[in-house]
Design a protein around this motif. Structure first.
Motif, PDB file in Angstrom:
ATOM      1  N   PRO A  44      -0.825 -42.570 -11.317  1.00 54.12           N
ATOM      2  CA  PRO A  44      -0.474 -43.019 -12.667  1.00 54.12           C
ATOM      3  C   PRO A  44       0.509 -42.089 -13.388  1.00 54.12           C
ATOM      4  O   PRO A  44       1.260 -42.536 -14.252  1.00 54.12           O
ATOM      5  CB  PRO A  44      -1.813 -43.045 -13.396  1.00 54.12           C
ATOM      6  N   ASN A  45       0.512 -40.813 -13.031  1.00 55.67           N
ATOM      7  CA  ASN A  45       1.394 -39.885 -13.730  1.00 55.67           C
ATOM      8  C   ASN A  45       2.849 -39.967 -13.259  1.00 55.67           C
ATOM      9  O   ASN A  45       3.737 -39.394 -13.878  1.00 55.67           O
ATOM     10  CB  ASN A  45       0.867 -38.456 -13.570  1.00 55.67           C
ATOM     11  N   ALA A  46       3.096 -40.644 -12.156  1.00 56.01           N
ATOM     12  CA  ALA A  46       4.476 -40.787 -11.674  1.00 56.01           C
ATOM     13  C   ALA A  46       5.159 -41.873 -12.497  1.00 56.01           C
ATOM     14  O   ALA A  46       4.672 -42.991 -12.577  1.00 56.01           O
ATOM     15  CB  ALA A  46       4.487 -41.154 -10.202  1.00 56.01           C
ATOM     16  N   SER A  47       6.272 -41.512 -13.125  1.00 56.99           N
ATOM     17  CA  SER A  47       6.901 -42.477 -14.033  1.00 56.99           C
ATOM     18  C   SER A  47       8.345 -42.797 -13.667  1.00 56.99           C
ATOM     19  O   SER A  47       8.979 -43.602 -14.325  1.00 56.99           O
ATOM     20  CB  SER A  47       6.842 -41.953 -15.461  1.00 56.99           C
ATOM     21  N   VAL A  48       8.877 -42.136 -12.628  1.00 52.74           N
ATOM     22  CA  VAL A  48      10.259 -42.435 -12.252  1.00 52.74           C
ATOM     23  C   VAL A  48      10.334 -42.765 -10.761  1.00 52.74           C
ATOM     24  O   VAL A  48       9.802 -42.025  -9.927  1.00 52.74           O
ATOM     25  CB  VAL A  48      11.209 -41.257 -12.547  1.00 52.74           C
ATOM     26  N   MET A  49      10.972 -43.872 -10.457  1.00 51.97           N
ATOM     27  CA  MET A  49      11.193 -44.262  -9.071  1.00 51.97           C
ATOM     28  C   MET A  49      12.694 -44.342  -8.839  1.00 51.97           C
ATOM     29  O   MET A  49      13.384 -45.156  -9.449  1.00 51.97           O
ATOM     30  CB  MET A  49      10.546 -45.631  -8.828  1.00 51.97           C
ATOM     31  N   ILE A  50      13.198 -43.430  -8.003  1.00 52.30           N
ATOM     32  CA  ILE A  50      14.612 -43.490  -7.645  1.00 52.30           C
ATOM     33  C   ILE A  50      14.690 -44.122  -6.256  1.00 52.30           C
ATOM     34  O   ILE A  50      14.032 -43.651  -5.326  1.00 52.30           O
ATOM     35  CB  ILE A  50      15.240 -42.078  -7.538  1.00 52.30           C
ATOM     36  N   ILE A  51      15.468 -45.167  -6.103  1.00 55.17           N
ATOM     37  CA  ILE A  51      15.615 -45.772  -4.781  1.00 55.17           C
ATOM     38  C   ILE A  51      17.040 -45.552  -4.302  1.00 55.17           C
ATOM     39  O   ILE A  51      17.994 -46.050  -4.902  1.00 55.17           O
ATOM     40  CB  ILE A  51      15.259 -47.269  -4.807  1.00 55.17           C
ATOM     41  N   GLU A  52      17.187 -44.748  -3.264  1.00 56.70           N
ATOM     42  CA  GLU A  52      18.506 -44.448  -2.705  1.00 56.70           C
ATOM     43  C   GLU A  52      18.971 -45.603  -1.810  1.00 56.70           C
ATOM     44  O   GLU A  52      18.159 -46.257  -1.170  1.00 56.70           O
ATOM     45  CB  GLU A  52      18.445 -43.161  -1.874  1.00 56.70           C
ATOM     46  N   SER A  53      20.280 -45.812  -1.760  1.00 58.91           N
ATOM     47  CA  SER A  53      20.860 -46.912  -0.970  1.00 58.91           C
ATOM     48  C   SER A  53      20.081 -48.206  -1.207  1.00 58.91           C
ATOM     49  O   SER A  53      19.688 -48.900  -0.265  1.00 58.91           O
ATOM     50  CB  SER A  53      20.855 -46.591   0.523  1.00 58.91           C
ATOM     51  N   ALA A  54      19.878 -48.488  -2.464  1.00 57.47           N
ATOM     52  CA  ALA A  54      19.016 -49.623  -2.822  1.00 57.47           C
ATOM     53  C   ALA A  54      19.544 -50.937  -2.265  1.00 57.47           C
ATOM     54  O   ALA A  54      18.791 -51.886  -2.073  1.00 57.47           O
ATOM     55  CB  ALA A  54      18.888 -49.716  -4.338  1.00 57.47           C
ATOM     56  N   TYR A  83      25.592 -46.075  -9.793  1.00 62.02           N
ATOM     57  CA  TYR A  83      26.365 -45.762  -8.594  1.00 62.02           C
ATOM     58  C   TYR A  83      26.165 -44.296  -8.218  1.00 62.02           C
ATOM     59  O   TYR A  83      25.843 -43.466  -9.068  1.00 62.02           O
ATOM     60  CB  TYR A  83      27.837 -46.072  -8.821  1.00 62.02           C
ATOM     61  N   ASP A  84      26.375 -44.016  -6.939  1.00 64.81           N
ATOM     62  CA  ASP A  84      26.165 -42.657  -6.436  1.00 64.81           C
ATOM     63  C   ASP A  84      26.943 -41.616  -7.234  1.00 64.81           C
ATOM     64  O   ASP A  84      26.522 -40.475  -7.360  1.00 64.81           O
ATOM     65  CB  ASP A  84      26.575 -42.580  -4.954  1.00 64.81           C
ATOM     66  N   SER A  85      28.094 -42.028  -7.779  1.00 68.27           N
ATOM     67  CA  SER A  85      28.923 -41.072  -8.516  1.00 68.27           C
ATOM     68  C   SER A  85      28.234 -40.572  -9.792  1.00 68.27           C
ATOM     69  O   SER A  85      28.644 -39.586 -10.378  1.00 68.27           O
ATOM     70  CB  SER A  85      30.266 -41.714  -8.859  1.00 68.27           C
ATOM     71  N   ASN A  86      27.187 -41.263 -10.201  1.00 63.82           N
ATOM     72  CA  ASN A  86      26.460 -40.838 -11.405  1.00 63.82           C
ATOM     73  C   ASN A  86      25.253 -39.960 -11.096  1.00 63.82           C
ATOM     74  O   ASN A  86      24.397 -39.747 -11.945  1.00 63.82           O
ATOM     75  CB  ASN A  86      25.969 -42.059 -12.185  1.00 63.82           C
ATOM     76  N   ARG A  87      25.225 -39.464  -9.878  1.00 61.25           N
ATOM     77  CA  ARG A  87      24.036 -38.758  -9.425  1.00 61.25           C
ATOM     78  C   ARG A  87      23.653 -37.584 -10.326  1.00 61.25           C
ATOM     79  O   ARG A  87      22.464 -37.369 -10.601  1.00 61.25           O
ATOM     80  CB  ARG A  87      24.257 -38.257  -7.990  1.00 61.25           C
ATOM     81  N   LEU A  88      24.667 -36.851 -10.810  1.00 54.96           N
ATOM     82  CA  LEU A  88      24.355 -35.682 -11.632  1.00 54.96           C
ATOM     83  C   LEU A  88      23.575 -36.070 -12.875  1.00 54.96           C
ATOM     84  O   LEU A  88      22.608 -35.421 -13.254  1.00 54.96           O
ATOM     85  CB  LEU A  88      25.643 -34.943 -12.024  1.00 54.96           C
ATOM     86  N   LYS A  89      24.009 -37.151 -13.494  1.00 52.50           N
ATOM     87  CA  LYS A  89      23.311 -37.636 -14.694  1.00 52.50           C
ATOM     88  C   LYS A  89      21.879 -38.020 -14.364  1.00 52.50           C
ATOM     89  O   LYS A  89      20.954 -37.771 -15.133  1.00 52.50           O
ATOM     90  CB  LYS A  89      24.041 -38.864 -15.259  1.00 52.50           C
ATOM     91  N   GLN A 106       6.188 -44.625 -20.593  1.00 51.56           N
ATOM     92  CA  GLN A 106       7.326 -45.460 -20.213  1.00 51.56           C
ATOM     93  C   GLN A 106       7.780 -45.059 -18.810  1.00 51.56           C
ATOM     94  O   GLN A 106       7.967 -43.884 -18.519  1.00 51.56           O
ATOM     95  CB  GLN A 106       8.476 -45.261 -21.206  1.00 51.56           C
ATOM     96  N   SER A 107       7.956 -46.038 -17.942  1.00 52.91           N
ATOM     97  CA  SER A 107       8.397 -45.733 -16.588  1.00 52.91           C
ATOM     98  C   SER A 107       9.788 -46.297 -16.328  1.00 52.91           C
ATOM     99  O   SER A 107      10.242 -47.207 -17.023  1.00 52.91           O
ATOM    100  CB  SER A 107       7.428 -46.321 -15.570  1.00 52.91           C
ATOM    101  N   TYR A 108      10.430 -45.715 -15.310  1.00 50.34           N
ATOM    102  CA  TYR A 108      11.810 -46.083 -15.005  1.00 50.34           C
ATOM    103  C   TYR A 108      11.988 -46.310 -13.515  1.00 50.34           C
ATOM    104  O   TYR A 108      11.372 -45.631 -12.694  1.00 50.34           O
ATOM    105  CB  TYR A 108      12.766 -44.972 -15.444  1.00 50.34           C
ATOM    106  N   CYS A 109      12.870 -47.220 -13.205  1.00 46.51           N
ATOM    107  CA  CYS A 109      13.253 -47.407 -11.812  1.00 46.51           C
ATOM    108  C   CYS A 109      14.773 -47.364 -11.763  1.00 46.51           C
ATOM    109  O   CYS A 109      15.447 -48.096 -12.485  1.00 46.51           O
ATOM    110  CB  CYS A 109      12.735 -48.746 -11.303  1.00 46.51           C
ATOM    111  N   ILE A 110      15.314 -46.458 -10.951  1.00 47.10           N
ATOM    112  CA  ILE A 110      16.770 -46.318 -10.870  1.00 47.10           C
ATOM    113  C   ILE A 110      17.226 -46.708  -9.468  1.00 47.10           C
ATOM    114  O   ILE A 110      16.801 -46.111  -8.476  1.00 47.10           O
ATOM    115  CB  ILE A 110      17.208 -44.880 -11.205  1.00 47.10           C
ATOM    116  N   LEU A 111      18.049 -47.727  -9.402  1.00 46.69           N
ATOM    117  CA  LEU A 111      18.545 -48.214  -8.119  1.00 46.69           C
ATOM    118  C   LEU A 111      19.911 -47.590  -7.864  1.00 46.69           C
ATOM    119  O   LEU A 111      20.864 -47.868  -8.578  1.00 46.69           O
ATOM    120  CB  LEU A 111      18.664 -49.740  -8.156  1.00 46.69           C
ATOM    121  N   MET A 112      19.989 -46.698  -6.876  1.00 43.37           N
ATOM    122  CA  MET A 112      21.241 -46.007  -6.568  1.00 43.37           C
ATOM    123  C   MET A 112      21.971 -46.744  -5.440  1.00 43.37           C
ATOM    124  O   MET A 112      21.359 -47.075  -4.425  1.00 43.37           O
ATOM    125  CB  MET A 112      20.960 -44.575  -6.097  1.00 43.37           C
ATOM    126  N   THR A 113      23.262 -46.958  -5.641  1.00 41.29           N
ATOM    127  CA  THR A 113      24.041 -47.567  -4.549  1.00 41.29           C
ATOM    128  C   THR A 113      25.448 -46.996  -4.532  1.00 41.29           C
ATOM    129  O   THR A 113      25.885 -46.360  -5.480  1.00 41.29           O
ATOM    130  CB  THR A 113      24.203 -49.098  -4.719  1.00 41.29           C
TER     131      THR A 113
END
Ligand code: ADP
Ligand code: MG
Length: 710
Positions: free
Chosen positions: A569-579, A472-478, A600-607
């Protein structure tokens, strides 16, 4: 009744006339008898039951009651008047209420005569009432054709304004049955009817409009759905077979030195089994004398590019040119750079042609294309322009099919070699369409039944599945803290905003606000940030993209322009805002931008906290699976086939009764039967198949159902 009679304009049907005919035409697309017959109900109301007032439940259900009106009065209110009738049977009393049409009702309703009423019951102020009931005198009701399950037909405001109510539609269809005596030509062979225990066409049509009971209704629905899907598949499979017989293709009969040298000396990795299988399938097509029309499905990162390159080498080995068309400049560019690198030292020539390629650069490209000096042309739509002329184009590859229309596909057809064509026209190049938006098999079978399908269902080894989380958006700092850790490790990060309509000012503001806050939290010079969006000039976009690709910037703030194909290939984090604002396939495409390297790659869905239940399903699906085909199935269930393929292609699936998703099992059996039939009797000449041949021809002639024949 023969099919010719069913082509009678609907205006001639008793009870229609020119006025109603026009409304039926504009509102429901009903032109002829046949169309009316094929206007299938959306649902049915069960009128097999009669209720007593004393039995009514506070459930708001639709009920049918026999009783009498004993009293009627007009009640004046602040917001207008209403007409209230006291309705009784031997078990109790209730109210019938009208807010409109009071004068007519008052004049026509009969007191103390048995009526059958039907409608929704409301419980209000300690008694039941029914607003605007359907009413029929019991004596009439008994005389009428017994309709136990009442069909509910599609309706529009204009239809009801013009007095074409559900009851009127039903009456018109009744009239049609009277005129045709309810007898319709059979459209399926006895063999199929017997094997599937289907009811006859006449029985099915009768029971779809006037079902005697639930069981017969189910049989009618099954029969008609099967028929619809059967003819859809028959058409697609026949088209494909015919195509193979008729459309001669260039014969790439040799696997030559280029292909072999590449395989032995230049291939940067071992091919996966799936890649090997697909290349084999393609090779079989290319050596078959028929023109290839193949759809290559493979999830993001499954390695379609190398398949494309090796297919192009086959073309060049056989003395032909090849082209690769991508939907965006960025993608075309990346393909160009990647493929040039792969082909280094092979002697194969390769150029790039996009809208922003300068005239001075274009000119030699055009010349080399025409002389045959140039082997491979990579580009965007610019490749399709008429002034681009090949000496002998033998193969055209289209990447990311979902952005390409049928029209563009056909444009490529006519770019074949003008010299070595068959009599009566140029030979079209072989066509390979590559898509990273997996289409569920059921849908692919229906939409692309005329294409052959290859699937890469395996990812190259060593890939770590992308970890996907929802925050959730409230976790943005983390989240920001996490980004910093990853950048510390040398990784790069995408942050994507939902600019679905690139022109929408509001979305644009979201993006810019987001960008500013990121710049604040990730200060220069420690952090370098790129931004790419649709309102930038192409050259600025490319410049920013380049910086990110080269690793000069840590964070790429972007809109969905980076959705397709881009490979860092070096990009390993995808943050999607208002997912929550993205569709499933889009989320999956975006996630596919990471997980391309060994890390290891990550995808973070922010809502935000406000999520619809459908949005929740989308997010949960993303968190649970990385499998594009599984995601496509969920997407199809959530949105239906029409939305997924866009309006242009969904028009092809103009089904009247079957549903590609829900009737999946029937679809499979229809396809199986169509396949068997054509295998056994490809020209439909056997006496037992004449009925199918006849209806097939009928459909092609009138095209009122099968309007997707291109
Ligand atoms: P997509 O199917 O999404 O177009 P690409 O062709 O861009 O995928 O391939 C994704 C990445 O995987 C590329 O970096 C490519 O070099 C690499 N790759 C493709 N096939 C293999 C393989 N068999 N083994 C290892 N890496 C591979
Ligand atoms: Mg690709």
């Amino acid at each position: 009744m023969n099919a010719g009679f069913l082509q009678t304009p609907v205006a001639y049907l008793k009870g229609v006339g020119p006025n109603r005919a026009e409304t039926l035409q504009s509102e429901l697309g009903i032109y002829v008898y046949q169309d009316l017959l094929n206007l299938f109900p959306n649902r049915y109301i069960d009128k097999t039951q009669y209720y007593k007032i004393g039995q009514l439940q506070k459930s708001n259900a639709e009920v049918q009651i026999v009783g009498k009106i004993v009293h009627i009065k007009t009640v004046e209110q602040k917001r207008g008047s209403r007409l209230v009738a006291k309705f009784i049977d031997e078990t109790g009393e209730m109210e019938l209420v009208w807010f409109r049409g009071q004068k007519w009702i008052r004049e026509n309703l009969k007191l103390n005569v048995p009526y059958v009423i039907f409608g929704k019951c409301n419980w209000f102020n300690g008694s039941f009432s029914m607003p605007h009931p359907e009413m029929e005198l019991l004596s009439e009701h008994e005389k009428n054709l017994r309709i136990h399950m009442q069909p509910v037909y599609p309706s529009t405001e204009k239809l009801s304004n013009k007095g074409i109510t559900n009851r009127v539609l039903s009456k018109l269809i009744q009239q049609l049955f009277v005129e045709t005596k309810g007898s319709f030509e059979e459209t399926l062979s006895n063999k199929i009817l017997d094997e599937l225990k289907l009811i006859s066409k006449s029985e099915a049509l009768f029971n779809i409009h006037f079902p005697k009971n639930q069981e017969l209704l189910a049989k009618a629905q099954f029969r008609l759905k099967f028929e619809e899907l059967f003819y859809l598949q028959l058409q697609l499979i026949a088209k494909n077979m015919l195509h193979k017989q008729r459309i001669k293709g260039f014969n790439f009969d040799q696997v030559g030195p280029l292909f072999n040298d590449f395989y032995a000396n230049h291939l940067p990795f071992e091919l996966t089994d799936a890649q090997k299988r697909v290349i084999k399938e393609i090779r079989a097509d290319l050596g078959s004398n028929a023109q290839m029309n193949r759809l290559l499905q493979g999830d993001v990162g499954s390695g379609k590019t190398i398949v494309a390159v090796m297919t192009m080498l086959l073309a060049i080995d056989n003395g032909f040119q090849a082209c690769l068309v991508a939907p965006t400049e960025i993608l075309a560019n990346q393909h160009y750079i990647g493929i040039k690198e792969l082909l280094q030292g092979t002697g194969v020539t390769c150029e790039l042609l996009t809208g922003s390629v300068k005239k001075s650069v274009r000119k030699p490209i055009h010349e080399q294309l025409e002389s045959g000096e140039l082997h491979i042309l990579i580009g965007t739509h610019a490749v399709l322009e008429d002034k681009v002329v090949f000496k002998n184009l033998g193969l055209a590859i289209i990447d990311e099919q979902h952005r390409f229309g049928v029209a563009q596909r056909s444009k490529l057809w006519h770019k074949g070699s003008p010299n070595s064509g068959e009599v009566g026209g140029a030979t079209p190049p072989h066509i390979l369409v590559m898509t990273a938006t997996p289409i569920p098999r059921t849908l692919a079978m229906s939409l692309y039944g005329d294409l052959d399908i290859s699937v890469i269902d395996e990812l190259p080894p060593g890939r770590k599945p992308i970890k996907t989380v929802h925050r959730y958006d409230s976790n943005r700092l983390k989240v920001f803290h996490f980004i910093k850790e990853e950048i510390q490790k040398g990784r790069q990060v995408y942050i994507v905003y939902p600019l679905i309509q690139e022109s929408e000012a509001l979305d644009y503001k979201d993006l810019m606000d987001g960008y500013e806050s990121i710049v604040r939290d990730f200060p220069q010079p420690q952090y370098q940030i790129s931004i790419v969006h649709g309102q930038m000039k192409p050259e600025d976009k490319d410049y920013e993209m380049e910086r990110f690709v080269k690793g000069e910037t840590h964070i790429m703030v972007a809109t969905t322009v980076i959705e397709v194909g881009v490979n860092v290939p070096n990009a390993s984090v995808m943050i999607i805002e208002s997912a929550e604002r993205f569709g499933l396939s889009q989320l999956h495409q975006l996630r596919g931008r990471v997980g391309r390297g060994a890390d290891q790659s990550y995808c973070i869905l922010m809502t935000s906290y406000k999520l619809s239940s459908e949005a929740k399903t989308r997010l949960e699906t993303m968190v649970q699976t990385n499998d594009g085909f599984e995601i496509a199935e969920v997407d199809l269930k959530l949105r239906g086939a029409g939305d997924i393929m866009g309006t242009q292609q969904s028009g092809m699936l103009n089904l009247k009764i079957a549903d590609i998703v829900k009737d999946n099992t029937i679809l499979k059996s229809a396809r199986y039967f169509a396949m068997q039939l054509l295998k056994d009797d490809s020209t439909l000449e056997k006496p037992e198949n004449l009925v199918i041949r006849h209806f097939y021809a009928e459909l092609a002639k009138f095209k009122n159902i099968w309007n997707y024949i291109s």
